[in-house]
Design a protein around this motif. Sequence first.
Motif, PDB file in Angstrom:
ATOM      1  N   ILE A 290      -1.182 -10.447 -10.930  1.00  0.00           N
ATOM      2  CA  ILE A 290      -1.487 -11.560  -9.741  1.00  0.00           C
ATOM      3  C   ILE A 290      -0.279 -11.374  -8.649  1.00  0.00           C
ATOM      4  CG2 ILE A 290      -0.966 -13.970  -9.746  1.00  0.00           C
ATOM      5  CD1 ILE A 290      -3.808 -13.214 -10.192  1.00  0.00           C
ATOM      6  N   ASN A 291       1.030 -11.107  -9.319  1.00  0.00           N
ATOM      7  CA  ASN A 291       1.887 -11.100  -8.415  1.00  0.00           C
ATOM      8  C   ASN A 291       1.878  -9.853  -7.623  1.00  0.00           C
ATOM      9  OD1 ASN A 291       3.175 -13.436  -9.374  1.00  0.00           O
ATOM     10  ND2 ASN A 291       4.590 -12.229 -10.587  1.00  0.00           N
ATOM     11  N   LYS A 292       1.186  -8.909  -8.104  1.00  0.00           N
ATOM     12  CA  LYS A 292       1.215  -7.506  -6.968  1.00  0.00           C
ATOM     13  C   LYS A 292       0.058  -7.872  -6.173  1.00  0.00           C
ATOM     14  CE  LYS A 292       3.271  -4.178  -9.926  1.00  0.00           C
ATOM     15  NZ  LYS A 292       2.892  -2.883 -10.865  1.00  0.00           N
ATOM     16  N   PHE A 293      -0.890  -8.477  -6.581  1.00  0.00           N
ATOM     17  CA  PHE A 293      -2.123  -8.641  -5.950  1.00  0.00           C
ATOM     18  C   PHE A 293      -1.796  -9.673  -4.918  1.00  0.00           C
ATOM     19  CE2 PHE A 293      -5.518 -11.818  -5.231  1.00  0.00           C
ATOM     20  CZ  PHE A 293      -6.747 -11.318  -4.770  1.00  0.00           C
ATOM     21  N   GLU A 294      -1.019 -10.831  -4.994  1.00  0.00           N
ATOM     22  CA  GLU A 294      -0.562 -11.640  -3.959  1.00  0.00           C
ATOM     23  C   GLU A 294       0.208 -11.169  -2.969  1.00  0.00           C
ATOM     24  OE1 GLU A 294      -0.188 -15.443  -2.147  1.00  0.00           O
ATOM     25  OE2 GLU A 294      -1.502 -14.980  -3.422  1.00  0.00           O
ATOM     26  N   LYS A 295       0.956 -10.338  -3.243  1.00  0.00           N
ATOM     27  CA  LYS A 295       1.910  -9.842  -2.275  1.00  0.00           C
ATOM     28  C   LYS A 295       1.082  -8.863  -1.343  1.00  0.00           C
ATOM     29  CE  LYS A 295       6.301  -6.905  -2.116  1.00  0.00           C
ATOM     30  NZ  LYS A 295       5.727  -5.695  -1.167  1.00  0.00           N
ATOM     31  N   LEU A 296       0.408  -8.222  -1.867  1.00  0.00           N
ATOM     32  CA  LEU A 296      -0.584  -7.168  -0.958  1.00  0.00           C
ATOM     33  C   LEU A 296      -1.427  -8.054  -0.139  1.00  0.00           C
ATOM     34  CD1 LEU A 296      -1.309  -4.344  -3.525  1.00  0.00           C
ATOM     35  CD2 LEU A 296       0.142  -4.256  -1.338  1.00  0.00           C
ATOM     36  N   LEU A 297      -1.949  -9.200  -0.751  1.00  0.00           N
ATOM     37  CA  LEU A 297      -2.981  -9.939   0.207  1.00  0.00           C
ATOM     38  C   LEU A 297      -2.186 -10.491   1.232  1.00  0.00           C
ATOM     39  CD1 LEU A 297      -5.860 -11.332  -0.160  1.00  0.00           C
ATOM     40  CD2 LEU A 297      -5.049 -13.084  -1.552  1.00  0.00           C
ATOM     41  N   VAL A 298      -1.005 -11.089   1.141  1.00  0.00           N
ATOM     42  CA  VAL A 298      -0.275 -11.558   2.093  1.00  0.00           C
ATOM     43  C   VAL A 298      -0.282 -10.675   3.303  1.00  0.00           C
ATOM     44  CG1 VAL A 298       1.945 -12.728   2.865  1.00  0.00           C
ATOM     45  CG2 VAL A 298       0.809 -13.501   0.806  1.00  0.00           C
ATOM     46  N   ALA A 303      -2.715  -3.013   3.551  1.00  0.00           N
ATOM     47  CA  ALA A 303      -1.565  -2.781   2.698  1.00  0.00           C
ATOM     48  C   ALA A 303      -1.738  -1.980   1.362  1.00  0.00           C
ATOM     49  CB  ALA A 303      -0.817  -4.068   2.583  1.00  0.00           C
ATOM     50  N   THR A 304      -0.728  -1.219   0.885  1.00  0.00           N
ATOM     51  CA  THR A 304      -0.945  -0.461  -0.390  1.00  0.00           C
ATOM     52  C   THR A 304       0.608  -0.566  -0.846  1.00  0.00           C
ATOM     53  OG1 THR A 304      -0.242   1.574   0.612  1.00  0.00           O
ATOM     54  CG2 THR A 304      -2.608   1.070   0.310  1.00  0.00           C
ATOM     55  N   ASP A 305       0.618  -0.467  -2.050  1.00  0.00           N
ATOM     56  CA  ASP A 305       1.953  -0.568  -2.792  1.00  0.00           C
ATOM     57  C   ASP A 305       2.283   0.959  -3.266  1.00  0.00           C
ATOM     58  OD1 ASP A 305       0.408   0.080  -4.926  1.00  0.00           O
ATOM     59  OD2 ASP A 305       0.867  -1.523  -6.265  1.00  0.00           O
ATOM     60  N   GLU A 306       3.470   1.158  -3.744  1.00  0.00           N
ATOM     61  CA  GLU A 306       4.021   2.520  -4.289  1.00  0.00           C
ATOM     62  C   GLU A 306       2.937   3.433  -4.990  1.00  0.00           C
ATOM     63  OE1 GLU A 306       4.895  -0.341  -7.445  1.00  0.00           O
ATOM     64  OE2 GLU A 306       4.989  -0.257  -5.315  1.00  0.00           O
ATOM     65  N   THR A 307       2.026   2.791  -5.702  1.00  0.00           N
ATOM     66  CA  THR A 307       1.038   3.411  -6.481  1.00  0.00           C
ATOM     67  C   THR A 307      -0.098   3.927  -5.559  1.00  0.00           C
ATOM     68  OG1 THR A 307      -0.020   1.610  -7.104  1.00  0.00           O
ATOM     69  CG2 THR A 307       1.884   2.426  -8.539  1.00  0.00           C
ATOM     70  N   GLY A 308      -0.153   3.244  -4.303  1.00  0.00           N
ATOM     71  CA  GLY A 308      -1.248   3.662  -3.429  1.00  0.00           C
ATOM     72  C   GLY A 308      -2.439   2.487  -3.830  1.00  0.00           C
ATOM     73  N   TYR A 309      -2.201   1.544  -4.628  1.00  0.00           N
ATOM     74  CA  TYR A 309      -3.288   0.370  -4.657  1.00  0.00           C
ATOM     75  C   TYR A 309      -3.310  -0.282  -3.609  1.00  0.00           C
ATOM     76  CZ  TYR A 309      -4.664   1.710  -9.624  1.00  0.00           C
ATOM     77  OH  TYR A 309      -5.131   2.268 -10.682  1.00  0.00           O
ATOM     78  N   SER A 310      -4.359  -0.991  -3.274  1.00  0.00           N
ATOM     79  CA  SER A 310      -4.699  -2.015  -2.284  1.00  0.00           C
ATOM     80  C   SER A 310      -4.859  -3.382  -3.113  1.00  0.00           C
ATOM     81  CB  SER A 310      -5.611  -1.885  -1.347  1.00  0.00           C
ATOM     82  OG  SER A 310      -6.851  -1.953  -1.996  1.00  0.00           O
ATOM     83  N   TYR A 311      -4.967  -4.480  -2.438  1.00  0.00           N
ATOM     84  CA  TYR A 311      -5.295  -5.717  -3.242  1.00  0.00           C
ATOM     85  C   TYR A 311      -6.862  -5.666  -3.830  1.00  0.00           C
ATOM     86  CZ  TYR A 311      -7.505  -7.874   0.947  1.00  0.00           C
ATOM     87  OH  TYR A 311      -8.154  -8.188   2.121  1.00  0.00           O
ATOM     88  N   TYR A 312      -7.626  -4.836  -2.989  1.00  0.00           N
ATOM     89  CA  TYR A 312      -9.054  -4.691  -3.740  1.00  0.00           C
ATOM     90  C   TYR A 312      -8.953  -4.038  -5.124  1.00  0.00           C
ATOM     91  CZ  TYR A 312     -10.544  -5.419   1.087  1.00  0.00           C
ATOM     92  OH  TYR A 312     -10.617  -6.066   2.471  1.00  0.00           O
TER      93      TYR A 312
END
Length: 416
Positions: A290-298, A303-312
Amino acid sequence: DELRRTGNDPNAPIAAEAMYSLAEILFKEFENVEFRYPESQIRQSINTKKNILTQLETLYKKIIAYGSIRSFEAMFKIAYLYESLANSISAPIFPDNMSLENRIAEKSKMLNSSVNIFEKALEEYINVNNTIPKLAEKMGFSLEDDVTSAEETMVNDSIQVMDKETLVDSTRMVAKKWLRNSEEKISQVLYVMAERNAAITSDIVNAPNPYPALSWEHVLYQEQLIRSIVPKIGVTIQAHMRNINESRKLGISNKFVLESERKMLQSSNLVGNIYEDALNGTFTQYHILINKFEKLLVEGDQATDETGYSYYDYYDNILNIIDYFNAFATSSLKGYENTLKFARENNIVNDVSKTTEEKCMFLATNASDKIAVFVDSAKIKSESYQVLYDSNTTALNYQDGQIFYSDYAASLTDYN
């Protein structure tokens, strides 16, 4: 021979005592045989101990034939020889540098090798339990009576009667001692057989999880672990159940029977325990995702994180996590409920059954409370993103936030 056959050979006690002394020398040698890896040493130890066992069994049978006070112990010792051999084979000394995987495999192999010997020990202890009263009767006394009328008519002098009564009472006490010991050993052997299997299951359960503690793979590994150990748990439960049933049939009640009742319920609870741990792991995973999802949603829909994941991507993962809330909670409760059902069916009430009732109540309440918090938080987030989207309808991430959090709240509510 006729005197010995009828139990009236005056030299029988002396001869039996001499043979017993010889047997004691061999018995100490038997007990000192060490079962230590490597496997070649184990095989040598098995052969050595089996050879001594054969010699001792022959001596003990001769002692039994003398019909002396030592005969009762000799009966018991024959059974003990097989028990000792089975214990040695099933619990050898492993080298410190042996891997856990190899240790588990070797334990399983050695336990399988010892099963028939344990069964032989059990058969012999039951035989002792059945035969001691018959031997006592053959020797002219009952385990219940103080002194038989036949003995009194055989001896006229009052002093001789007193001596005879003293001898009979002493022999009766010895016979009862080995009878009690054999009864306890019947349940002890069955208990040890069950616990040897339980120890292997415990090694498997306590083996390090190869995945990081807070990873989703860690949780999935626990689920696979449960599937692999369920058959082994069943074997342990049935082994303890056998101890309880056999002991009840023979009228035996001792610490090993009571402990089998406890261990059986603890083994049954193992599935519930692991699923409960997995459930707690999914709760932790939910917070992390949820914390990772929220960060990317904002940050926005690109936006993607270090793993290449988006909030989708995290949206789908979080819905999967919520599914596991239900699966793990349901399975854990079912595991505990099965334990309680098993306890009721077998009239077992002890500290483990009471603790299991408490675990059921705590799990249901704790899981429900946590999910309720998640629901409230998801609803608040959904409403806040609706407000943000109303003020900026071009920000699609805000719209997604409102929809996705609403989905989380709905899924969580369904399972709660």
